[in-house]
Design an enzyme around this catalytic site. Structure first.
Site, mmCIF file in Angstrom:
data_model
loop_
_atom_site.group_PDB
_atom_site.id
_atom_site.type_symbol
_atom_site.label_atom_id
_atom_site.label_comp_id
_atom_site.label_asym_id
_atom_site.label_seq_id
_atom_site.Cartn_x
_atom_site.Cartn_y
_atom_site.Cartn_z
ATOM 1 N N ARG A 104 -1.131 -15.863 1.187
ATOM 2 C CA ARG A 104 -0.680 -14.602 1.766
ATOM 3 C C ARG A 104 -0.592 -13.495 0.726
ATOM 4 O O ARG A 104 -0.581 -12.307 1.070
ATOM 5 C CB ARG A 104 0.662 -14.796 2.475
ATOM 6 C CG ARG A 104 1.093 -13.561 3.264
ATOM 7 C CD ARG A 104 2.225 -13.843 4.213
ATOM 8 N NE ARG A 104 2.630 -12.622 4.907
ATOM 9 C CZ ARG A 104 3.432 -12.589 5.964
ATOM 10 N NH1 ARG A 104 3.909 -13.712 6.469
ATOM 11 N NH2 ARG A 104 3.743 -11.447 6.527
ATOM 12 N N LYS A 106 7.181 -10.528 8.099
ATOM 13 C CA LYS A 106 7.866 -10.036 6.908
ATOM 14 C C LYS A 106 8.838 -8.944 7.312
ATOM 15 O O LYS A 106 8.481 -8.043 8.071
ATOM 16 C CB LYS A 106 6.859 -9.476 5.909
ATOM 17 C CG LYS A 106 6.353 -10.471 4.894
ATOM 18 C CD LYS A 106 5.591 -9.738 3.805
ATOM 19 C CE LYS A 106 5.127 -10.693 2.736
ATOM 20 N NZ LYS A 106 4.398 -9.989 1.657
ATOM 21 N N HIS A 148 3.241 0.241 -4.313
ATOM 22 C CA HIS A 148 4.701 0.269 -4.214
ATOM 23 C C HIS A 148 5.314 0.996 -5.404
ATOM 24 O O HIS A 148 6.339 1.686 -5.269
ATOM 25 C CB HIS A 148 5.251 -1.153 -4.139
ATOM 26 C CG HIS A 148 5.067 -1.796 -2.808
ATOM 27 N ND1 HIS A 148 5.248 -3.146 -2.600
ATOM 28 C CD2 HIS A 148 4.719 -1.282 -1.604
ATOM 29 C CE1 HIS A 148 5.017 -3.433 -1.329
ATOM 30 N NE2 HIS A 148 4.703 -2.316 -0.708
ATOM 31 N N LYS A 177 -5.179 -10.496 9.341
ATOM 32 C CA LYS A 177 -3.804 -10.814 8.965
ATOM 33 C C LYS A 177 -3.311 -12.060 9.683
ATOM 34 O O LYS A 177 -2.599 -12.886 9.101
ATOM 35 C CB LYS A 177 -2.871 -9.634 9.251
ATOM 36 C CG LYS A 177 -1.458 -9.900 8.728
ATOM 37 C CD LYS A 177 -0.642 -8.671 8.506
ATOM 38 C CE LYS A 177 0.647 -9.028 7.767
ATOM 39 N NZ LYS A 177 1.519 -7.862 7.546
ATOM 40 N N HIS A 196 2.876 5.490 2.788
ATOM 41 C CA HIS A 196 2.577 4.160 2.274
ATOM 42 C C HIS A 196 1.070 3.930 2.164
ATOM 43 O O HIS A 196 0.569 3.420 1.154
ATOM 44 C CB HIS A 196 3.207 3.103 3.191
ATOM 45 C CG HIS A 196 2.844 1.697 2.839
ATOM 46 N ND1 HIS A 196 3.315 1.070 1.714
ATOM 47 C CD2 HIS A 196 2.032 0.800 3.472
ATOM 48 C CE1 HIS A 196 2.818 -0.155 1.657
ATOM 49 N NE2 HIS A 196 2.039 -0.346 2.706
ATOM 50 N N GLU A 205 -4.736 0.204 5.248
ATOM 51 C CA GLU A 205 -4.561 -1.226 5.474
ATOM 52 C C GLU A 205 -5.787 -1.831 6.155
ATOM 53 O O GLU A 205 -6.106 -3.006 5.959
ATOM 54 C CB GLU A 205 -3.301 -1.484 6.300
ATOM 55 C CG GLU A 205 -1.997 -1.195 5.587
ATOM 56 C CD GLU A 205 -1.677 -2.213 4.485
ATOM 57 O OE1 GLU A 205 -2.371 -3.240 4.408
ATOM 58 O OE2 GLU A 205 -0.731 -1.975 3.725
ATOM 59 N N GLU A 209 4.167 -16.981 2.004
ATOM 60 C CA GLU A 209 3.545 -16.414 0.818
ATOM 61 C C GLU A 209 3.657 -17.324 -0.402
ATOM 62 O O GLU A 209 4.046 -16.910 -1.493
ATOM 63 C CB GLU A 209 4.159 -15.038 0.497
ATOM 64 C CG GLU A 209 3.271 -14.177 -0.394
ATOM 65 C CD GLU A 209 3.780 -12.769 -0.544
ATOM 66 O OE1 GLU A 209 3.264 -11.904 0.164
ATOM 67 O OE2 GLU A 209 4.705 -12.556 -1.345
ATOM 68 N N ASN A 244 -1.517 -8.431 -0.391
ATOM 69 C CA ASN A 244 -0.896 -7.428 -1.252
ATOM 70 C C ASN A 244 -1.922 -6.683 -2.104
ATOM 71 O O ASN A 244 -1.552 -5.973 -3.050
ATOM 72 C CB ASN A 244 0.136 -8.088 -2.177
ATOM 73 C CG ASN A 244 1.366 -8.527 -1.428
ATOM 74 O OD1 ASN A 244 1.937 -7.771 -0.646
ATOM 75 N ND2 ASN A 244 1.783 -9.771 -1.633
ATOM 76 N N HIS A 290 -1.164 -3.257 -3.401
ATOM 77 C CA HIS A 290 0.247 -2.962 -3.169
ATOM 78 C C HIS A 290 1.095 -2.928 -4.432
ATOM 79 O O HIS A 290 2.152 -2.312 -4.442
ATOM 80 C CB HIS A 290 0.837 -3.977 -2.182
ATOM 81 C CG HIS A 290 0.453 -3.709 -0.766
ATOM 82 N ND1 HIS A 290 -0.855 -3.701 -0.353
ATOM 83 C CD2 HIS A 290 1.201 -3.440 0.337
ATOM 84 C CE1 HIS A 290 -0.904 -3.443 0.946
ATOM 85 N NE2 HIS A 290 0.315 -3.273 1.378
ATOM 86 N N ARG A 292 22.084 -15.569 11.838
ATOM 87 C CA ARG A 292 21.011 -16.295 11.147
ATOM 88 C C ARG A 292 19.713 -16.334 11.937
ATOM 89 O O ARG A 292 18.881 -17.205 11.730
ATOM 90 C CB ARG A 292 21.454 -17.711 10.775
ATOM 91 C CG ARG A 292 22.640 -17.750 9.823
ATOM 92 C CD ARG A 292 22.883 -19.155 9.285
ATOM 93 N NE ARG A 292 23.970 -19.152 8.335
ATOM 94 C CZ ARG A 292 25.248 -19.397 8.668
ATOM 95 N NH1 ARG A 292 25.563 -19.649 9.927
ATOM 96 N NH2 ARG A 292 26.184 -19.378 7.745
#
Length: 356
Positions: free
Chosen positions: A238, A140, A249, A224, A261, A182, A234, A242, A245, A118
């Site tokens: 946040r 992330k 994606h 960032k 990417h 980015e 998020e 994206n 994105h 965990r």
């Protein structure tokens, strides 16, 4: 950049940016670590080897695990193999994972660290521009499934991130250019000085050893860091990260992750600008600036694809709520906003506009 900079991500973790700073990797590990799993992609021993040696010199027991390159690393079977290594070596919560590689490696290693017992500490040593300015920063983590990218993941803040700009010397030019997507994104959503730098001397931005690139990395990391510190998980803010994105994606998924990417995100930003223009959020000049900045550094701004397949892929985006598609668009420069449930006609028009 002669001296290393330490950029705090709130009180979550620090990002060290500089040249010749690999020897600081052990300093980012928490006290009490006895064992370290170094995760690296195939063929990256040039940097993973010295990192492992530096950790060993600090008296740590080091295990190295090689994973596939690119998106093939972000697979549940690869993650399971790494969990097996951690189990065989009896890693405890006071041991750690160190990721040396691009964004797919930091995503994977971060996910493995988040889920083992965990949560165990992880330090990222990104070796691509994309990972330095985006993937490695902020906590992330994720792996891919057949249904989409990063649909399985966790938020797991790293103990630290070490960006040694000297490693970009061996990065293929196409990958460095892709990473600039980015950086461009950071300019449009938060720091227009980034766009000014890119427009003033786009060639300098594509040279690994230029002062311009060093400043661009610093500025994008700060963008960032500020957003993540304010909204780690998020809940809303946040989501602005994206930008570009949602379609990006979808392009990656439809093309079987064969496209870089950053290239997909560049296409996605132009789509988001087209959509923002058609919904009255941004003007024609800002729309044109997207193409000008991206093309200036060699990123794609046109795309022809199956609109139906792309719409289906976008419906699986993490920001979607039920059947409601949500996008990040600009309500002017550095003013990102959420756009919910735009008419499908506008989506198709925006996709068609990508064809040039």
């Amino acid at each position: 950049m002669s001296d290393a900079l330490t950029i705090p991500v709130g009180d979550l973790h620090d990002v060290v940016v500089g040249r010749g700073v690999l020897d600081r990797v052990a300093d980012l590990l928490p006290d009490g670590v006895r064992q370290v799993l170094v995760v690296r992609p195939e063929g990256l021993d040039r940097y993973a080897g010295p990192v492992a040696d530096l950790l060993s010199a600090r008296g740590l027991a080091v295990v190295t695990a090689e994973v596939p390159d690119a998106e093939a690393a972000k697979d549940v079977h690869v993650a399971a193999r790494l969990w097996g290594v951690l189990g065989e070596r009896a890693f405890t919560r006071t041991d750690a994972v160190v990721a040396v590689g691009g964004g797919t490696v930091t995503d994977l290693a971060g996910f493995v660290a988040a889920t083992w017992l965990r949560g165990v500490p992880v330090v990222h040593v990104p070796t691509t521009l994309l990972a330095m300015v985006d993937a490695a920063v902020g906590g992330k983590t994720g792996i891919n499934t057949a249904e989409g990218k990063n649909l399985v993941g966790a938020f797991h803040t790293p103990a630290g991130v070490l960006c040694d700009l000297d490693v970009l010397e061996t990065l293929p030019r196409a990958d460095l250019v892709a990473g600039l997507a980015e950086v461009v994104k950071g300019g449009f959503i938060a720091d227009p000085a980034i766009l000014d730098l890119l427009e003033r001397d786009p060639a300098a931005a594509t040279r690994w050893d230029s002062p311009a690139l060093a400043e661009l990395v610093e500025r994008k990391v700060r963008v960032k860091a500020q957003v993540v510190a304010a909204d780690l998980r998020e809940f809303f803010l946040r989501e602005v990260l994206n930008y570009g994105h949602t379609l990006g994606h979808a392009v990656e998924q439809v093309e079987g992750y064969r496209r870089r990417h950053g290239e997909a995100v560049a296409i996605g930003m132009v789509f988001a600008a087209e959509l923002g223009y058609r919904t009255g959020h941004l003007d024609a000049d800002l729309l044109a600036r997207h193409r000008r900045v991206l093309e200036g550094v060699g990123l794609p701004t046109t795309y022809s694809g199956d609109a139906d397949a792309l719409l289906v892929a976008m419906s699986r985006d993490k920001k979607a709520r039920g059947s409601l598609l949500r996008f990040v668009v600009l309500d002017g420069l550095a003013r990102p906003v959420r756009l919910e449930g735009p008419d499908e006609r506008l989506l198709r028009e925006s996709l068609a506009a990508l064809g040039g």
